[in-house]
Design a protein around this motif. Sequence first.
Motif, mmCIF file in Angstrom:
data_model
loop_
_atom_site.group_PDB
_atom_site.id
_atom_site.type_symbol
_atom_site.label_atom_id
_atom_site.label_comp_id
_atom_site.label_asym_id
_atom_site.label_seq_id
_atom_site.Cartn_x
_atom_site.Cartn_y
_atom_site.Cartn_z
ATOM 1 N N GLY A 106 46.538 60.380 62.155
ATOM 2 C CA GLY A 106 47.260 61.608 61.844
ATOM 3 C C GLY A 106 46.501 62.460 60.848
ATOM 4 N N LEU A 107 46.977 63.676 60.674
ATOM 5 C CA LEU A 107 46.270 64.647 59.842
ATOM 6 C C LEU A 107 46.334 64.303 58.358
ATOM 7 C CD1 LEU A 107 44.720 67.280 59.549
ATOM 8 C CD2 LEU A 107 46.906 68.499 59.566
ATOM 9 N N ILE A 108 47.487 63.874 57.868
ATOM 10 C CA ILE A 108 47.632 63.613 56.429
ATOM 11 C C ILE A 108 46.740 62.456 55.976
ATOM 12 C CG2 ILE A 108 49.237 62.902 54.616
ATOM 13 C CD1 ILE A 108 51.403 64.491 56.018
ATOM 14 N N PRO A 109 46.760 61.290 56.649
ATOM 15 C CA PRO A 109 45.811 60.234 56.251
ATOM 16 C C PRO A 109 44.345 60.674 56.374
ATOM 17 C CG PRO A 109 47.534 59.334 57.649
ATOM 18 C CD PRO A 109 47.682 60.824 57.702
ATOM 19 N N TYR A 110 44.055 61.478 57.391
ATOM 20 C CA TYR A 110 42.684 61.969 57.556
ATOM 21 C C TYR A 110 42.298 62.885 56.394
ATOM 22 C CZ TYR A 110 38.619 64.075 59.837
ATOM 23 O OH TYR A 110 37.361 64.515 60.132
ATOM 24 N N PHE A 111 43.212 63.746 55.987
ATOM 25 C CA PHE A 111 42.947 64.628 54.853
ATOM 26 C C PHE A 111 42.724 63.817 53.576
ATOM 27 C CE2 PHE A 111 44.359 67.003 51.151
ATOM 28 C CZ PHE A 111 43.641 68.189 51.276
ATOM 29 N N LEU A 112 43.548 62.806 53.348
ATOM 30 C CA LEU A 112 43.395 61.968 52.153
ATOM 31 C C LEU A 112 42.065 61.226 52.178
ATOM 32 C CD1 LEU A 112 47.023 60.510 51.880
ATOM 33 C CD2 LEU A 112 46.017 62.403 50.575
ATOM 34 N N LEU A 113 41.651 60.785 53.359
ATOM 35 C CA LEU A 113 40.371 60.093 53.478
ATOM 36 C C LEU A 113 39.213 61.036 53.145
ATOM 37 C CD1 LEU A 113 38.629 57.670 54.362
ATOM 38 C CD2 LEU A 113 38.777 58.538 56.705
#
Length: 276
Positions: A106-113
């Motif tokens: 998903g976008l949120i975990p990808y952004f945090l990564l």
Amino acid sequence: MLSICAITIYPIWYVIVNSLNDGMDAMKGGSIYWWPREFSLENYKAVFNNQGILTSFGVTVAKTVIGTIIHVFFTAMVAYAISRKDLYGRKLYMMIGIVTMFFSGGLIPYFLLIRDLGLFDNFLVYIIPTMFNFFHLIIFVSFFRELPTSLEEAAKMDGANDFTIFIRVIIPLSMPVIATIALFQGVYQWNDYFAGVIFVNDPSLQPIQTYLYKVVAESSSNQMMMNASGTIATKTVTSQSIKLATMVVTTLPIVLVYPFLQKYFVKGMLIGSVKG
């Protein structure tokens, strides 16, 4: 077929025609369908005199060239290892890779990564996350499996190691599939605006497609017109004409390059569909 081609090409022609027409004249309405009613280059002068567009264009060229080269080399290297029948756990790696083609975090975990890796507001956000693509790996693997193993055996008898074989034997023989993947990735890198919108706040690092996205999304381009050279007759330039000229500038390079590489695109799709 001619009708389909006309329907496909005309919207592009319409944008080009209106971008070459005087902005204030276009606002009057009327028929500007096939040729500019009042020819003017003021729209393009405003575009090219804007430092933000020139900077974004340079970022796009840099990320397209660097990102494509690194992506092709890295994906080909991994694919060569996967194509080797003596690689331990090869089927497991393929299964894991196939899962990633259909499911993501998903976008949120990808952004945090991306943030935790220090890639936020960093030019490398365009390069590192795009170094590998599993679909491209499948195309590479399908091509590598068709190469005769006798070439590798002969190179090993001459004292070459695996990396030397990959660089000096496999790569020169794989130019058709390399051109295919380079086209895939090059078009993606050129057209990608999402990374610039989500992961980059610094205007000097935003690609031209992100710049275009913001221009089109905004209701007016007054700031852009203010940044243009004072010699531009802004009375003949409107926000709509600026948008159209920007669209042409951002899409024309890739449109001109694509026809020369189309045969590799078709061949790459056939390789992936038959062997993948």
